[in-house]
Design an enzyme around this catalytic site. Structure first.
Site, PDB file in Angstrom:
ATOM      1  N   LYS A  25      10.430   4.712  -2.566  1.00  0.00           N
ATOM      2  CA  LYS A  25       9.755   3.975  -3.503  1.00  0.00           C
ATOM      3  C   LYS A  25      10.017   4.296  -4.944  1.00  0.00           C
ATOM      4  CE  LYS A  25       6.288   3.728   0.099  1.00  0.00           C
ATOM      5  NZ  LYS A  25       4.729   4.120   0.077  1.00  0.00           N
ATOM      6  N   ALA A  44       0.766  -1.191   0.060  1.00  0.00           N
ATOM      7  CA  ALA A  44       0.131   0.026   0.000  1.00  0.00           C
ATOM      8  C   ALA A  44       0.988   1.276  -0.055  1.00  0.00           C
ATOM      9  CB  ALA A  44      -0.995   0.011   1.297  1.00  0.00           C
ATOM     10  N   THR A  45       0.502   2.260  -0.762  1.00  0.00           N
ATOM     11  CA  THR A  45       1.435   3.349  -1.044  1.00  0.00           C
ATOM     12  C   THR A  45       0.539   4.152  -2.056  1.00  0.00           C
ATOM     13  OG1 THR A  45       3.641   3.302  -1.468  1.00  0.00           O
ATOM     14  CG2 THR A  45       2.445   2.638  -3.205  1.00  0.00           C
ATOM     15  N   THR A  46       1.305   5.436  -2.444  1.00  0.00           N
ATOM     16  CA  THR A  46       0.869   6.207  -3.501  1.00  0.00           C
ATOM     17  C   THR A  46       2.007   6.584  -4.358  1.00  0.00           C
ATOM     18  OG1 THR A  46      -1.222   6.968  -2.485  1.00  0.00           O
ATOM     19  CG2 THR A  46      -0.287   8.048  -4.334  1.00  0.00           C
TER      20      THR A  46
END
Lengths: 279, 253
Positions: free
Chosen positions: A87, A54-56
């Site tokens: 990331k 989970a991330t953006t």
């Protein structure tokens, strides 16, 4: 004649001559090291507690090239595992990958690709083409299918890259979980916070004063910060901009002849200015 | 024939003679560790002779292009596997030479029923400072020497005739080589190259100091040959790629 000697455990294998590092890795270290888990994966139960993701991550074309950015949070369920995850990874001077998904697999993909690109360039005495790089990532995702289906290793990255030889405009690519690649003409987003970002970007490009492609560098960086802030508002797994702890997202800009990162200091200034103008 | 020790010795001696004879016309390659980085220099041939091996490693070669290719590829394979499975910091020229290339070359040399490898090379490793650089000279029979610390001031040269490299290192102290800046190092490297080439061909008694001290004079001696050079650039130490080809202007050549 074998060169180097097959009897020398430390010796490298016969030269491959095709510049394929994964093939070399597969031959010398087996399928797991080469991220080829088609044969290695056998268990079918999902280990949800190991599911760190989970991330953006987001990217869009702006006037000078492409911007690619990502928040810094890594989570496992509702636990924040790490607040300084990188990331957005430079694979080489003309290729950047932003990862969303299981970090263990994603970081390994980035490392494999980075080594593969350098290995190809050094052994073949020419740089790997842009299309081959785009495809190489797709192939890694495809080979990761068993892990994806088990729900423990899904990776859905974005790639920003330009031709390593010619001075061409940088391109954006996004992938599905099975490895299909798509060229993004305006923007590409990924991760659990991406639906919010996607909606905003779609609104800007359809109804906003000017589309992202018309933004200058300063405006593009500000928009990236705003988007990550919006994502963090609706997605607990996205870190957004954490001024209190001095944790800022990663923002990188790629133009037809350069690649650079925006420093945390510059991001802080930019964000403070934004906040001041929206009191 | 090899069941008799004498025959085996004879075969090895013949093999060595054959290889030395084949290598004799090889063009010298010079490596010089200087403040800005390690400079490799030779003259251009139909195939390149200076190569990037890994982030901080470069190879200068002479010999048969196909054999050079085998050694180069083996070095690249080993370096990248090590860098991937451990880390780029674990890739060192010492381990590459001692545990990979030298045993493999020696093994190939002693396989007397197969074609020999016609290869001689310099493997250069860039360090954090000029004093941390290491140069390795590697031969077709697996023998090698390393040059580090104060010895780096001498520069390293390989040449077709085997004795030239030893002749260069024999006088103590040897001629002074400029290593402070890139242009000075380039002049020194070119001078050493020309000395080695003359020494190995028509003027075996040539004195290093008898050659011109400036770039223009040296280039005149070079005739119509075009230089091939490469630099492991210390300014790029924090970058993943430290190997680059400098422009002739940068080198003042």
């Amino acid at each position: 004649m074998t060169f180097p000697s097959a009897t020398n455990a430390c010796a490298a294998p016969l030269p491959t001559g095709v510049g394929d590092f994964r093939e070399l890795l597969l031959r010398t270290h087996g399928p797991v090291a080469a991220l080829d888990v088609r044969a290695a994966a056998s268990s079918s139960h999902a280990a949800s507690s190991l599911h760190v993701e989970a991330t953006t991550v987001l990217s869009f074309h702006y006037k000078g090239g492409v911007l690619i950015a990502g928040d810094r949070r890594a989570t496992a369920g509702n636990i924040v595992m790490y607040d300084r995850a990188d990331k957005v990874i430079e694979l080489d001077p003309t290729t950047v990958m932003a990862i969303a998904g299981t970090p263990a697999t994603a970081f390994e993909m980035a490392r494999t690709l980075s080594t593969s690109f350098q290995y190809y360039r050094r052994s073949q005495l020419q740089a790997l083409s842009l299309s081959a790089k785009v495809r190489a990532l797709g192939k890694l995702i495809k080979d990761n299918l068993p892990m994806t289906l088990q729900g423990v290793g899904v990776v859905v990255p974005i790639l920003a890259a330009r031709d390593p030889v010619k001075k061409t405009d940088p391109q954006l690519y996004f992938y599905d979980a099975l490895g299909a690649q798509f060229n993004a003409v305006d923007f590409a987003v990924s991760g659990s916070g991406s639906p919010a970002v996607r909606s905003v970007l779609q609104w800007i490009n359809r109804w906003g004063e000017k589309p992202t492609s018309a933004l200058d560098e300063t405006q593009a960086v500000q928009l990236a910060l705003q988007l990550l802030d919006v994502a963090a508002e609706s997605d607990t797994a996205t870190g957004g901009v954490d001024r209190r702890s001095h944790i800022f997202p990663q923002v990188k800009l790629m133009t037809s002849d350069s690649l650079r990162s925006i420093t945390p200091e510059a991001l802080r200034e930019s964000f403070v200015a934004l906040e001041a103008s929206h009191l | 024939m090899t069941e008799e020790p004498y025959r085996w010795l004879e075969a090895i001696t013949n093999r060595r003679e054959y290889i030395e004879d084949q290598l004799a016309s090889g063009t010298p390659v010079v490596a010089l560790s200087a403040e800005p980085g390690i400079l490799l220099l030779t003259v251009k041939a139909s195939t390149p002779k200076l190569f990037e091996i890994y982030d901080h490693l470069a190879l200068g070669t002479l010999g048969h292009p196909a054999d050079i290719e085998k050694v180069r590829q083996a070095a690249i394979d080993a370096a990248h596997l090590e860098g991937f499975t451990r880390s780029p910091h674990d890739v060192t020229a010492r381990r590459l030479v001692s545990y990979n290339l030298a045993p493999a070359l020696k093994n190939a040399f002693e396989q007397i029923f197969s074609a020999p490898l016609l290869f001689r090379g310099i493997l250069a490793e860039l360090g954090a400072t000029a004093a941390d650089d290491i140069l390795w000279r590697l031969d077709y029979d697996g023998s090698f020497i390393s040059q580090s610390g104060p010895d780096l001031a001498r520069g390293l040269v390989i040449s077709g005739p085997r004795g030239v490299a030893a002749d260069w290192l024999a006088p103590v102290p040897g001629p002074e080589l400029a290593r402070g800046d890139l242009k000075g190092a380039a002049v020194s490297a070119l001078k050493l190259f020309l000395w080695a080439r003359l020494r190995g061909t028509k003027d075996q008694g040539i004195e290093f100091n008898a050659l011109p001290a400036d770039a223009a004079g040296l280039k005149e001696k070079l005739g119509g040959d075009v230089l091939e050079f490469a630099l492991l650039d210390r300014a790029l130490l924090d970058q993943p790629i430290m190997y680059r080809v400098p422009t002739a202007d940068e080198l003042g050549l």
